[in-house]
Structure formats: C-alpha cells, structure tokens
Design a protein around this motif. Structure first.
Motif, PDB file in Angstrom:
ATOM      1  N   ASP A   1     -58.616  73.705   3.293  1.00 45.13           N
ATOM      2  CA  ASP A   1     -59.699  74.294   4.072  1.00 45.13           C
ATOM      3  C   ASP A   1     -60.802  74.808   3.163  1.00 45.13           C
ATOM      4  O   ASP A   1     -60.522  75.363   2.087  1.00 45.13           O
ATOM      5  CB  ASP A   1     -59.164  75.506   4.871  1.00 45.13           C
ATOM      6  N   SER A   2     -62.034  74.679   3.576  1.00 49.51           N
ATOM      7  CA  SER A   2     -63.142  75.381   2.922  1.00 49.51           C
ATOM      8  C   SER A   2     -64.331  75.336   3.862  1.00 49.51           C
ATOM      9  O   SER A   2     -64.386  74.495   4.759  1.00 49.51           O
ATOM     10  CB  SER A   2     -63.519  74.740   1.577  1.00 49.51           C
ATOM     11  N   ASP A   3     -65.258  76.257   3.654  1.00 45.99           N
ATOM     12  CA  ASP A   3     -66.476  76.231   4.457  1.00 45.99           C
ATOM     13  C   ASP A   3     -67.644  76.669   3.589  1.00 45.99           C
ATOM     14  O   ASP A   3     -68.383  75.848   3.068  1.00 45.99           O
ATOM     15  CB  ASP A   3     -66.312  77.112   5.697  1.00 45.99           C
ATOM     16  N   CYS A   4     -67.778  77.992   3.373  1.00 48.10           N
ATOM     17  CA  CYS A   4     -68.972  78.472   2.667  1.00 48.10           C
ATOM     18  C   CYS A   4     -68.951  78.137   1.179  1.00 48.10           C
ATOM     19  O   CYS A   4     -69.986  77.931   0.571  1.00 48.10           O
ATOM     20  CB  CYS A   4     -69.094  79.988   2.842  1.00 48.10           C
ATOM     21  N   ARG A   5     -67.792  78.133   0.577  1.00 51.71           N
ATOM     22  CA  ARG A   5     -67.619  77.986  -0.879  1.00 51.71           C
ATOM     23  C   ARG A   5     -68.427  79.053  -1.639  1.00 51.71           C
ATOM     24  O   ARG A   5     -68.886  78.831  -2.745  1.00 51.71           O
ATOM     25  CB  ARG A   5     -67.970  76.577  -1.358  1.00 51.71           C
ATOM     26  N   GLU A   6     -68.615  80.185  -1.001  1.00 54.84           N
ATOM     27  CA  GLU A   6     -69.360  81.298  -1.626  1.00 54.84           C
ATOM     28  C   GLU A   6     -68.590  82.604  -1.529  1.00 54.84           C
ATOM     29  O   GLU A   6     -69.141  83.678  -1.748  1.00 54.84           O
ATOM     30  CB  GLU A   6     -70.723  81.470  -0.937  1.00 54.84           C
ATOM     31  N   GLY A   7     -67.327  82.533  -1.132  1.00 53.80           N
ATOM     32  CA  GLY A   7     -66.509  83.746  -1.091  1.00 53.80           C
ATOM     33  C   GLY A   7     -66.748  84.633   0.105  1.00 53.80           C
ATOM     34  O   GLY A   7     -66.424  85.820   0.065  1.00 53.80           O
ATOM     35  N   ILE A   8     -67.339  84.085   1.183  1.00 54.95           N
ATOM     36  CA  ILE A   8     -67.651  84.961   2.314  1.00 54.95           C
ATOM     37  C   ILE A   8     -66.982  84.581   3.637  1.00 54.95           C
ATOM     38  O   ILE A   8     -66.943  85.383   4.551  1.00 54.95           O
ATOM     39  CB  ILE A   8     -69.183  85.088   2.550  1.00 54.95           C
ATOM     40  N   CYS A   9     -66.455  83.378   3.765  1.00 57.62           N
ATOM     41  CA  CYS A   9     -65.930  82.985   5.087  1.00 57.62           C
ATOM     42  C   CYS A   9     -64.412  83.157   5.204  1.00 57.62           C
ATOM     43  O   CYS A   9     -63.885  83.261   6.297  1.00 57.62           O
ATOM     44  CB  CYS A   9     -66.324  81.542   5.415  1.00 57.62           C
ATOM     45  N   GLY A  10     -63.708  83.163   4.085  1.00 59.41           N
ATOM     46  CA  GLY A  10     -62.261  83.376   4.102  1.00 59.41           C
ATOM     47  C   GLY A  10     -61.440  82.147   4.456  1.00 59.41           C
ATOM     48  O   GLY A  10     -60.250  82.260   4.736  1.00 59.41           O
ATOM     49  N   MET A  11     -62.046  80.967   4.410  1.00 60.10           N
ATOM     50  CA  MET A  11     -61.337  79.759   4.824  1.00 60.10           C
ATOM     51  C   MET A  11     -60.409  79.173   3.750  1.00 60.10           C
ATOM     52  O   MET A  11     -59.507  78.410   4.071  1.00 60.10           O
ATOM     53  CB  MET A  11     -62.349  78.649   5.191  1.00 60.10           C
ATOM     54  N   CYS A  12     -60.688  79.467   2.483  1.00 56.83           N
ATOM     55  CA  CYS A  12     -60.188  78.597   1.410  1.00 56.83           C
ATOM     56  C   CYS A  12     -58.882  79.025   0.754  1.00 56.83           C
ATOM     57  O   CYS A  12     -58.591  78.572  -0.349  1.00 56.83           O
ATOM     58  CB  CYS A  12     -61.255  78.493   0.342  1.00 56.83           C
TER      59      CYS A  12
ATOM     60  N   CYS B   1     -63.667  92.923   4.388  1.00 58.70           N
ATOM     61  CA  CYS B   1     -62.533  92.012   4.641  1.00 58.70           C
ATOM     62  C   CYS B   1     -63.046  90.718   5.276  1.00 58.70           C
ATOM     63  O   CYS B   1     -63.751  90.749   6.279  1.00 58.70           O
ATOM     64  CB  CYS B   1     -61.529  92.685   5.582  1.00 58.70           C
ATOM     65  N   ILE B   2     -62.658  89.577   4.679  1.00 55.91           N
ATOM     66  CA  ILE B   2     -63.113  88.278   5.201  1.00 55.91           C
ATOM     67  C   ILE B   2     -62.007  87.572   5.986  1.00 55.91           C
ATOM     68  O   ILE B   2     -62.164  86.418   6.372  1.00 55.91           O
ATOM     69  CB  ILE B   2     -63.629  87.359   4.061  1.00 55.91           C
ATOM     70  N   GLY B   3     -60.876  88.258   6.193  1.00 51.04           N
ATOM     71  CA  GLY B   3     -59.804  87.683   7.017  1.00 51.04           C
ATOM     72  C   GLY B   3     -59.221  86.411   6.440  1.00 51.04           C
ATOM     73  O   GLY B   3     -58.828  85.511   7.189  1.00 51.04           O
TER      74      GLY B   3
ATOM     75  N   THR C   1     -60.444  81.491  -3.661  1.00 50.65           N
ATOM     76  CA  THR C   1     -60.156  80.222  -4.323  1.00 50.65           C
ATOM     77  C   THR C   1     -61.445  79.456  -4.631  1.00 50.65           C
ATOM     78  O   THR C   1     -61.578  78.846  -5.694  1.00 50.65           O
ATOM     79  CB  THR C   1     -59.241  79.368  -3.422  1.00 50.65           C
ATOM     80  N   CYS C   2     -62.415  79.519  -3.706  1.00 47.66           N
ATOM     81  CA  CYS C   2     -63.661  78.762  -3.918  1.00 47.66           C
ATOM     82  C   CYS C   2     -64.501  79.345  -5.044  1.00 47.66           C
ATOM     83  O   CYS C   2     -65.355  78.659  -5.599  1.00 47.66           O
ATOM     84  CB  CYS C   2     -64.477  78.700  -2.625  1.00 47.66           C
ATOM     85  N   GLN C   3     -64.279  80.619  -5.371  1.00 54.47           N
ATOM     86  CA  GLN C   3     -65.050  81.254  -6.432  1.00 54.47           C
ATOM     87  C   GLN C   3     -64.271  81.338  -7.746  1.00 54.47           C
ATOM     88  O   GLN C   3     -64.758  81.885  -8.727  1.00 54.47           O
ATOM     89  CB  GLN C   3     -65.475  82.663  -5.990  1.00 54.47           C
TER      90      GLN C   3
HETATM   91  S1  FES Z   1     -64.758  78.680   1.336  1.00 53.62           S
HETATM   92 FE1  FES Z   1     -65.571  80.471   2.251  1.00 53.62          FE
HETATM   93  S2  FES Z   1     -64.521  82.067   1.190  1.00 53.62           S
HETATM   94 FE2  FES Z   1     -63.919  80.273   0.137  1.00 53.62          FE
END
Ligand code: FES
Length: 251
Positions: A55-66, A164-166, A88-90
């Motif tokens: 999983d990933s979405d923002c790749r900026e450490g803000i969405c909590g997907m990764c 908290c990004i859940g 993980t994305c950061q």
């Molecule tokens: S992809 Fe959004 S926090 Fe890592």
C-alpha cells in the motif's frame, strides 16, 4: 547497493503465506524504501512474475497507508534512531548497507487481516473513528475563530495527538495487538478542545467498545506502540483515555 530482500508473499486472506527471497541491484541510497520495492516490482514484471502488493498513497509521511514490518519493526522504527521515527515511505535506503538482507512483512494483528502480500485490511480503524471520532457541528455561518479560546497547553496537546496518521504501527508493535495508542490519540485530540466536549463521554465509551469489538487486544503498558510510532504520539494519551473512560462510566 545490492540487497537481498525476504518478502512475505500471500495470494489472499485465506491462502497460506511464506517469505520469498529476491535479489535487488542498482539501488541508490537516495531512494525511498518504497522506491526500492518499485524497482523490485519492475524486475518481477520484466520476468513475468507477479509484483509484490503493498500500500502507498502520499509517499510523504502523511496518509498512513504504507506500513510494513521491516526487520521485525513497524516501518523499521526502533525508537532509538537519532533522526527519529518515520513512515516506510520516508525511510531511505541510506539507512541500510550494501549487501544487507532485509525482511519485509505485513502488519501482524488479528484485527488487520492480510489481503495480499504486504497489504492488510485496516478498515477496523475507520470503524473506530466512525463510532466516535467526530464533533457536533451546528449549521449556519462559521463561528468567529476567537469565540472559543483554547488554553495554549491544551491546544499543544491536542495538536500533538492530532498528528496520528492512523497507520497502525502501534498495533503491529504491540505484543497484544492493542490499538489503544490510536484510540487515545483521537480521544485526546478532540477531548482537549471545547468543540470536543459535547460528545466527550459517549465518544470514549463508543470508541473503546468498537476497538474491543474489532478484536484488538488490551493495553498492558508495554510502550512498544509509542516507541514505534512514526509521529511520536506519547504514551500518556492512553492514561488520558483510561481516565476519561472511568469518568464516562460514572457519568
Ligand atoms: S504513503 Fe502516505 S504515509 Fe507513507
């Protein structure tokens, strides 16, 4: 960099899973961890193999997907890195050495069943939020911002909890798979503000009941959750959660 990665592969929720070993070459230390996985997936595609699902979405450490477990630690966080915890994305490949072997697994928790490979179902968190993570809002024009003054100390604590990004790292780190750091963060975020008072007592009861009903474990004050949290949510949000829950029972 050349790396050996051992990745959890699982075709579906009911399928058996296993760690599969791959070699990845030409990895720059400036790549993020997810970019390293992108390179691996391009190689797998070129060889006609199934890419690794993650999983990933923002790749900026803000969405909590990764979130994934890296070398036994959620997001690879130990709580001891002088640069602090991250998602993980950061996480960047300069945190590893040429020739390293890296083990990558999904979150492990009954309430986060594996969907495929490194992807888990985290909708249990959405249901906890839906049960009480909201405030009542009156219709009409937006109120004047200064109409409800908030003490600086309370505003700071609310803001800290709101970070908290859940992502679920707290659950993955906890030996009991408890989600109390997550629930505590939401309860403190809203409970410190005047806008959060009308639902304060029903919120905490509803969110804890939903948490327990989803199959998360109970907190036994081990503290791994806070140590693994990429947003450094402090452990004392759980103390506030427990205190509010006791008061809610009396109310
Ligand atoms: S992809 Fe959004 S926090 Fe890592």
């Amino acid at each position: 960099m050349k790396l050996t990665v051992k990745i959890w592969r699982q075709d579906g929720p009911a399928a058996p899973g296993k760690l599969v070993t791959y070699e990845v070459d030409d990895i720059s230390e400036d790549m993020s961890f997810l970019e390293m996985l992108d390179v691996l997936n391009e190689n797998l595609n070129d060889n006609g193999e199934e890419p690794v699902a993650f999983d990933s979405d923002c790749r900026e450490g803000i969405c909590g997907m990764c979130g994934v477990v890296i070398n036994g630690r959620p997001h690879g966080n130990t709580g001891e890195d002088k640069h602090g915890n991250t998602t993980t994305c950061q996480l960047h490949m300069r945190s590893f050495n040429d020739g390293d072997t890296i083990t990558i697994e999904p979150w492990r928790a009954h309430a986060f069943p594996v969907i495929r490979d490194l992807v888990v179902d985290r909708t249990a968190f959405d249901r906890i939020i839906a049960s009480g993570g909201f405030i009542s809002v009156n219709t009409g024009a937006a109120p004047e911002a200064h109409a409800a003054p908030v003490e600086k100390k309370k505003a700071d604590r609310s803001f800290e909890a709101a970070a908290c990004i859940g992502c679920g790292a707290c659950v993955a780190a906890c030996p009991n798979a408890a989600g109390m750091l997550f629930v505590g963060a939401k309860v403190v975020h809203l409970g410190e503000l005047p806008q959060g008072q009308p639902e304060r007592w029903i919120r905490v009861k509803a969110m804890v009941a939903q948490h327990d009903g989803e199959g998360f474990g109970g907190c036994t004050n081990i503290g791994e959750c806070s140590a693994a949290c990429p947003k450094d949510i402090p452990l004392d949000v759980i103390s506030t959660l427990n205190k509010d829950l006791r008061r809610a029972m009396v109310h």
